[in-house]
Structure formats: structure tokens, C-alpha cells
Write a protein that holds these residues in place. Structure first.
Motif, PDB file in Angstrom:
ATOM      1  N   PHE A   1     -11.601  -6.378  -3.767  1.00  0.00           N
ATOM      2  CA  PHE A   1     -12.224  -5.353  -4.600  1.00  0.00           C
ATOM      3  C   PHE A   1     -12.178  -5.707  -6.084  1.00  0.00           C
ATOM      4  N   TYR A   2     -11.913  -6.984  -6.389  1.00  0.00           N
ATOM      5  CA  TYR A   2     -11.693  -7.387  -7.774  1.00  0.00           C
ATOM      6  C   TYR A   2     -12.546  -8.605  -8.103  1.00  0.00           C
ATOM      7  N   THR A   3     -13.852  -8.487  -7.912  1.00  0.00           N
ATOM      8  CA  THR A   3     -14.732  -9.641  -8.061  1.00  0.00           C
ATOM      9  C   THR A   3     -15.655  -9.561  -9.272  1.00  0.00           C
ATOM     10  N   ALA A   4     -15.645  -8.449  -9.996  1.00  0.00           N
ATOM     11  CA  ALA A   4     -16.523  -8.296 -11.159  1.00  0.00           C
ATOM     12  C   ALA A   4     -16.021  -7.136 -12.002  1.00  0.00           C
ATOM     13  N   SER A   5     -16.471  -7.096 -13.248  1.00  0.00           N
ATOM     14  CA  SER A   5     -16.065  -6.016 -14.148  1.00  0.00           C
ATOM     15  C   SER A   5     -16.456  -4.648 -13.605  1.00  0.00           C
ATOM     16  N   SER A   6     -17.598  -4.592 -12.909  1.00  0.00           N
ATOM     17  CA  SER A   6     -18.100  -3.304 -12.427  1.00  0.00           C
ATOM     18  C   SER A   6     -17.762  -3.034 -10.968  1.00  0.00           C
ATOM     19  N   ALA A   7     -16.944  -3.874 -10.349  1.00  0.00           N
ATOM     20  CA  ALA A   7     -16.601  -3.675  -8.931  1.00  0.00           C
ATOM     21  C   ALA A   7     -15.739  -2.423  -8.761  1.00  0.00           C
ATOM     22  N   PRO A   8     -16.138  -1.476  -7.901  1.00  0.00           N
ATOM     23  CA  PRO A   8     -15.322  -0.279  -7.678  1.00  0.00           C
ATOM     24  C   PRO A   8     -14.051  -0.611  -6.899  1.00  0.00           C
ATOM     25  N   ILE A   9     -13.014   0.178  -7.104  1.00  0.00           N
ATOM     26  CA  ILE A   9     -11.743   0.021  -6.384  1.00  0.00           C
ATOM     27  C   ILE A   9     -11.537   1.262  -5.527  1.00  0.00           C
ATOM     28  N   PRO A  10     -11.300   1.116  -4.221  1.00  0.00           N
ATOM     29  CA  PRO A  10     -11.122   2.299  -3.377  1.00  0.00           C
ATOM     30  C   PRO A  10      -9.865   3.084  -3.763  1.00  0.00           C
ATOM     31  N   VAL A  11      -9.969   4.409  -3.693  1.00  0.00           N
ATOM     32  CA  VAL A  11      -8.781   5.248  -3.825  1.00  0.00           C
ATOM     33  C   VAL A  11      -7.930   5.101  -2.562  1.00  0.00           C
ATOM     34  N   TYR A  12      -8.590   4.947  -1.427  1.00  0.00           N
ATOM     35  CA  TYR A  12      -7.952   4.654  -0.142  1.00  0.00           C
ATOM     36  C   TYR A  12      -9.008   3.969   0.715  1.00  0.00           C
ATOM     37  N   VAL A  13      -8.584   3.254   1.726  1.00  0.00           N
ATOM     38  CA  VAL A  13      -9.532   2.677   2.684  1.00  0.00           C
ATOM     39  C   VAL A  13      -9.299   3.351   4.033  1.00  0.00           C
ATOM     40  N   PRO A  14     -10.331   3.445   4.880  1.00  0.00           N
ATOM     41  CA  PRO A  14     -10.177   4.150   6.161  1.00  0.00           C
ATOM     42  C   PRO A  14      -9.046   3.607   7.018  1.00  0.00           C
ATOM     43  N   GLY A  15      -8.855   2.281   6.995  1.00  0.00           N
ATOM     44  CA  GLY A  15      -7.799   1.697   7.806  1.00  0.00           C
ATOM     45  C   GLY A  15      -6.415   2.198   7.440  1.00  0.00           C
ATOM     46  N   GLU A  16      -6.223   2.602   6.190  1.00  0.00           N
ATOM     47  CA  GLU A  16      -4.923   3.156   5.805  1.00  0.00           C
ATOM     48  C   GLU A  16      -4.625   4.416   6.602  1.00  0.00           C
ATOM     49  N   MET A  17      -5.646   5.254   6.801  1.00  0.00           N
ATOM     50  CA  MET A  17      -5.430   6.505   7.538  1.00  0.00           C
ATOM     51  C   MET A  17      -5.045   6.222   8.990  1.00  0.00           C
ATOM     52  N   LEU A  18      -5.694   5.237   9.600  1.00  0.00           N
ATOM     53  CA  LEU A  18      -5.372   4.886  10.985  1.00  0.00           C
ATOM     54  C   LEU A  18      -3.958   4.320  11.087  1.00  0.00           C
ATOM     55  N   LEU A  19      -3.570   3.508  10.112  1.00  0.00           N
ATOM     56  CA  LEU A  19      -2.230   2.917  10.141  1.00  0.00           C
ATOM     57  C   LEU A  19      -1.159   3.946   9.802  1.00  0.00           C
ATOM     58  N   ILE A  20      -1.504   4.947   8.987  1.00  0.00           N
ATOM     59  CA  ILE A  20      -0.574   6.061   8.765  1.00  0.00           C
ATOM     60  C   ILE A  20      -0.322   6.786  10.085  1.00  0.00           C
ATOM     61  N   ARG A  21      -1.374   7.046  10.826  1.00  0.00           N
ATOM     62  CA  ARG A  21      -1.216   7.737  12.105  1.00  0.00           C
ATOM     63  C   ARG A  21      -0.416   6.873  13.090  1.00  0.00           C
ATOM     64  N   ALA A  22      -0.704   5.581  13.103  1.00  0.00           N
ATOM     65  CA  ALA A  22       0.034   4.685  13.998  1.00  0.00           C
ATOM     66  C   ALA A  22       1.521   4.695  13.665  1.00  0.00           C
ATOM     67  N   GLU A  23       1.835   4.581  12.375  1.00  0.00           N
ATOM     68  CA  GLU A  23       3.242   4.560  11.978  1.00  0.00           C
ATOM     69  C   GLU A  23       3.929   5.894  12.267  1.00  0.00           C
ATOM     70  N   ALA A  24       3.241   6.995  11.967  1.00  0.00           N
ATOM     71  CA  ALA A  24       3.844   8.312  12.197  1.00  0.00           C
ATOM     72  C   ALA A  24       4.139   8.517  13.680  1.00  0.00           C
ATOM     73  N   TYR A  25       3.192   8.151  14.539  1.00  0.00           N
ATOM     74  CA  TYR A  25       3.438   8.262  15.985  1.00  0.00           C
ATOM     75  C   TYR A  25       4.626   7.394  16.401  1.00  0.00           C
ATOM     76  N   ALA A  26       4.669   6.162  15.889  1.00  0.00           N
ATOM     77  CA  ALA A  26       5.748   5.249  16.270  1.00  0.00           C
ATOM     78  C   ALA A  26       7.107   5.790  15.838  1.00  0.00           C
TER      79      ALA A  26
END
Length: 442
Positions: free
Chosen positions: A303-328
């Protein structure tokens, strides 16, 4: 990004120390600015500007630097960058005069303090939908400031006052989540107005971002049920990003990834070894790294390839991995593997957005790996969740906190994977606030 001028000096909140007040007659006072919707929205825009821009002063830059350099995710290219180099060395090389440490602390506390000012005066917004947007926006940046501080510091103040008391990381995280829950309820009752949306910097989907941050910080606080529920409420097809342009620049690209002078990824394995080494064929690795950078081309991409490149506040995979970790961590390994496999087996292309004439990613591609085939034990499942967090969330500043939370080898242990546990408190805080605790040993 909308161009705004925010006279933060007019809103400057003294964290501790000086009792004198110096007034500039050519600027508006905080009382004047915070008495109407437009003033409150201006301060909200200023919070995002402070959090995201300002090159090496930016919290976003220092989050990436601090998280990566303490865990061998990143390596310093030019040791003349002494602040970053000392963070990469860790241990006693990181003092309370270190610039990365100081910038994280001071800038994030200013974001939090201004968010608290907005929240305290949000009732001055007459229109309910505009007020709802103001509360949610300030709640998001208050949570980002507090949550990020807990990733790097053992204790912290969460109020603005002379000799502000320090609280534990858990108390701080619970405070951030509680305010986000207030914002979520208000958004559900009164959607954001068109007036607010027309005046705020674009890119952040407030309802989804509020839930994503509730999930993130509930997980860090050990509230797994709340993390599961909130992550499940996030629309994984939506995107929230910090927006940039050629004037308000992506700080990681501007300082580091746009050149080979400060730092870059340690290698194409993100500095990971042993059981944490990324699996062959993981489609996220070429998204985040160049295998063969040139003499002037940084190894890092993402996400760091140009001056105008946006940076995610979160990515969808983070939510899935949060759920995976919480279940575990709750002992439900079957559901943990189900959520983990949604990340492992995804073959989705990286999602993108257009900025001017260029197209930039807003989420990495699916890993394109096979389903989890290891032992159905908490230790093994959590290890694979961690490995996927390290790859899915590369260069987003989470790695130090993840390393501690998953009880990976720390300073002084055999095979250490991080060079510190927490940072010392900046000298500026210690000299002005006698409530500052002793620095952590490492």
C-alpha cells in the motif's frame, strides 16, 4: 484528499506541565471553533491529517517503522537514519529521547486529546445526522490513537489534565471500545448526514470501521466474544482507507518505500524463519515485496507505492483472522480453522480503487493456499493464525503486539523474535508528568 488548514495551535491541548496560556488574537479559540458543526468537522479533518500525514512525524509512518524494526520485518538500509537504526537494534539502544518513540507518543496523544474535545462538544452540532458523523469520526480516531499506544507502551494516560494518571493497556483498550460502542449505537439510530459526508475527508466507511475497531481492540483486550461479534458485523466487501494525494502524501512511501535510503522489508519472507516462514506460492508475498529490487528500487510495495496511494484502515482478512484467533482462544478449534481457511484458500484478486489516473490496491490478494492441514491443537492452529497475520497484515504495525500476544520468544530468550517488549516513556512526558511510571526493562 481535501485541502484543509487546521490551526491546531488554537486547539492545542497541553498534556501536562505548563499552567500559562498564551492567546493569539489572530486565531480562533477552541471555544469558538467547537460551537458549530463546521468547526467540529474541521477539527475532525485535522485529526486525520495529524494521524496520517507529516512524513516522519506522522503516526502512520512511525507505527510501520516501530512495528517492523522491532521484529525484523524491516531492516534499516542507511544507518545514518539513527532513530530508526536504534529501534532496529532494540534493547538499551532505544532511549526516551528516540524520535520514533517520541513521535508516536506525542502525536497520538494530540489526536486523542482533540478527539476528546470534539466528543465533549459534539452536542453543538444541531443536525442529528451531522452530530452522528462527528461522534463516530472522533470515536474512530480516539480509538486508533489509544489502541496504537497500547501496542507500544505498557501504560498510558487516556485523559488530558495536569499530571494525568496512567492506566493499564486493558483499561485503555476498554475505554476505546466503550466509546466506539456509543458511536455504533448512534449511527444505527441516526445515519450520517449528507452535509457531514460532503465536508469530511473521504475514504472511511464509518459503520464498518467502528465495528472493525471494536473487533481489533476487543481482541487485544481479551474480550473474545465481543471481538467475534463485531468482526462478524463488518461488511467484508466494503473498504475504508486513509486518502492521500501529491500534497498530502502517503507517509511510508514518502519517507521509506519510495527510495532505498531508510528501511525496506528484510527479505521476501518478511524476516520470518522456521515454522513462521511463508508457504511457497503464497500470493500475498509478491504483492507486498519485490524479489529483485534495483539499486534505487525499494523491496517494499503493498500500500506504499506512490504519494497518492491510499492506506487501508483495516483489511477484510484482519476480520477473518480476528475471528479465527478468538475461536481458538475460546477452545473452539473447528470454527477457528473454518475462519482461518477463508484466508488461506481465498483466490480473490487484490481489490483496487482509482485515484486520479492511477489505480491502487485497498486489500491484498487471497493467499491461494490449501486448507489448513496441521494438527487440531490450540498451539498448532494459533501458530498458523499468527503466520497468516504476519503475511496478511505486513507493514501495518501489528507485529510487535502480535509477537507478545502469541508468546513468541522475546528479548533475552533463545531464538528471540523481537528486540523489545515495550518502549520507554519519552523524556518530554517524564519531565512534565510526575505520574509517569518507571520505564519497562525491555
Amino acid at each position: 484528499m481535501k485541502k484543509i488548514v487546521v490551526l491546531l495551535a488554537a486547539l492545542l491541548v497541553t498534556i501536562s506541565g505548563c499552567n500559562k496560556e498564551y492567546l493569539n488574537p489572530s486565531t480562533a479559540s477552541d471555544v469558538q471553533v467547537l460551537t458549530n458543526s463546521d468547526g467540529l468537522i474541521t477539527v475532525c479533518n485535522g485529526m486525520q491529517a495529524r494521524y496520517t500525514t507529516g512524513a516522519a512525524l506522522s503516526p502512520l509512518y512511525n507505527i510501520v517503522a516501530a512495528g517492523g524494526l522491532t521484529t525484523r520485518e524491516l531492516t534499516v538500509i542507511n544507518v545514518g537514519n539513527i532513530e530508526e537504526y536504534n529501534v532496529s537494534l532494540g534493547a538499551g539502544n532505544v532511549t526516551n529521547l528516540n524520535g520514533v518513540v517520541r513521535n508516536l507518543w506525542t502525536q497520538l496523544h494530540l489526536v486523542r486529546a482533540n478527539a476528546d474535545l470534539v466528543l465533549a462538544n459534539a452536542g453543538n452540532a444541531a443536525d442529528p445526522g451531522t452530530r452522528s458523523g462527528i461522534v463516530a469520526y472522533a470515536s474512530v480516531f480516539r480509538a486508533l490513537a489509544i489502541g496504537t499506544l497500547t501496542q507500544f507502551f505498557e501504560q498510558l494516560p487516556i485523559t488530558t489534565q495536569v499530571n494525568a494518571p496512567f492506566v493499564s493497556r486493558t483499561v485503555a483498550l476498554q475505554s476505546a471500545v466503550a466509546q466506539l460502542e456509543v458511536a455504533a449505537a448512534q449511527l444505527a439510530q441516526t445515519p450520517v448526514s449528507a452535509d457531514f459526508n460532503s465536508k469530511i475527508i473521504g475514504g472511511i466507511n464509518l459503520p464498518n470501521t467502528v465495528q472493525a475497531l471494536i473487533a481489533r481492540y476487543s481482541l487485544l483486550a481479551g474480550d473474545y466474544d465481543k471481538a467475534l461479534a463485531a468482526a462478524g458485523r463488518v461488511d467484508l466487501a466494503s473498504r475504508s482507507v486513509f486518502s492521500f494525494d501529491d500534497l498530502a502524501r502517503n507517509p511510508v512511501f514518502e519517507v521509506a518505500f519510495g527510495n532505498r535510503n531508510v528501511f525496506e522489508p528484510t527479505d521476501v519472507n518478511l524476516g520470518l524463519t522456521g515454522a513462521l516462514t511463508p508457504e511457497p506460492g503464497d500470493r500475498r508475498i509478491p504483492f507486498y515485496t519485490r524479489a529483485n529490487p534495483t539499486a534505487t528500487q525499494n523491496r517494499g510495495t503493498g500500500f506504499y507505492t506512490a504519494s497518492s496511494a491510499p492506506i487501508p484502515v483495516y483489511v477484510p482478512g484482519e476480520m477473518l483472522l480476528i475471528r479465527a484467533e478468538a475461536y481458538a482462544r475460546k477452545g473452539d478449534l473447528a470454527n477457528a480453522v473454518t475462519e482461518l481457511n477463508k484466508v488461506r484458500t481465498s483466490t480473490a484478486a487484490a481489490t483496487t480503487t482509482s485515484v486520479g489516473n492511477a489505480t491502487f490496491p485497498t486489500a491484498p490478494p487471497g493467499a491461494g493456499l490449501g486448507p489448513y492441514a496441521g494438527p487440531l491443537t490450540a498451539e498448532a492452529v494459533l501458530l498458523d493464525i499468527l503466520r497468516n497475520r504476519y503475511v496478511e497484515l505486513a507493514f501495518q504495525g501489528f507485529r510487535l503486539d502480535d509477537s507478545r500476544r502469541f508468546n513468541r520468544p522475546g528479548p533475552g530468550a533463545a531464538g528471540t523474535e523481537r528486540n523489545r517488549n515495550f518502549f520507554p516513556y519519552p523524556r518530554t512526558e517524564r519531565e512534565n508528568n510526575p505520574a509517569t511510571p518507571l520505564d519497562p526493562d525491555n
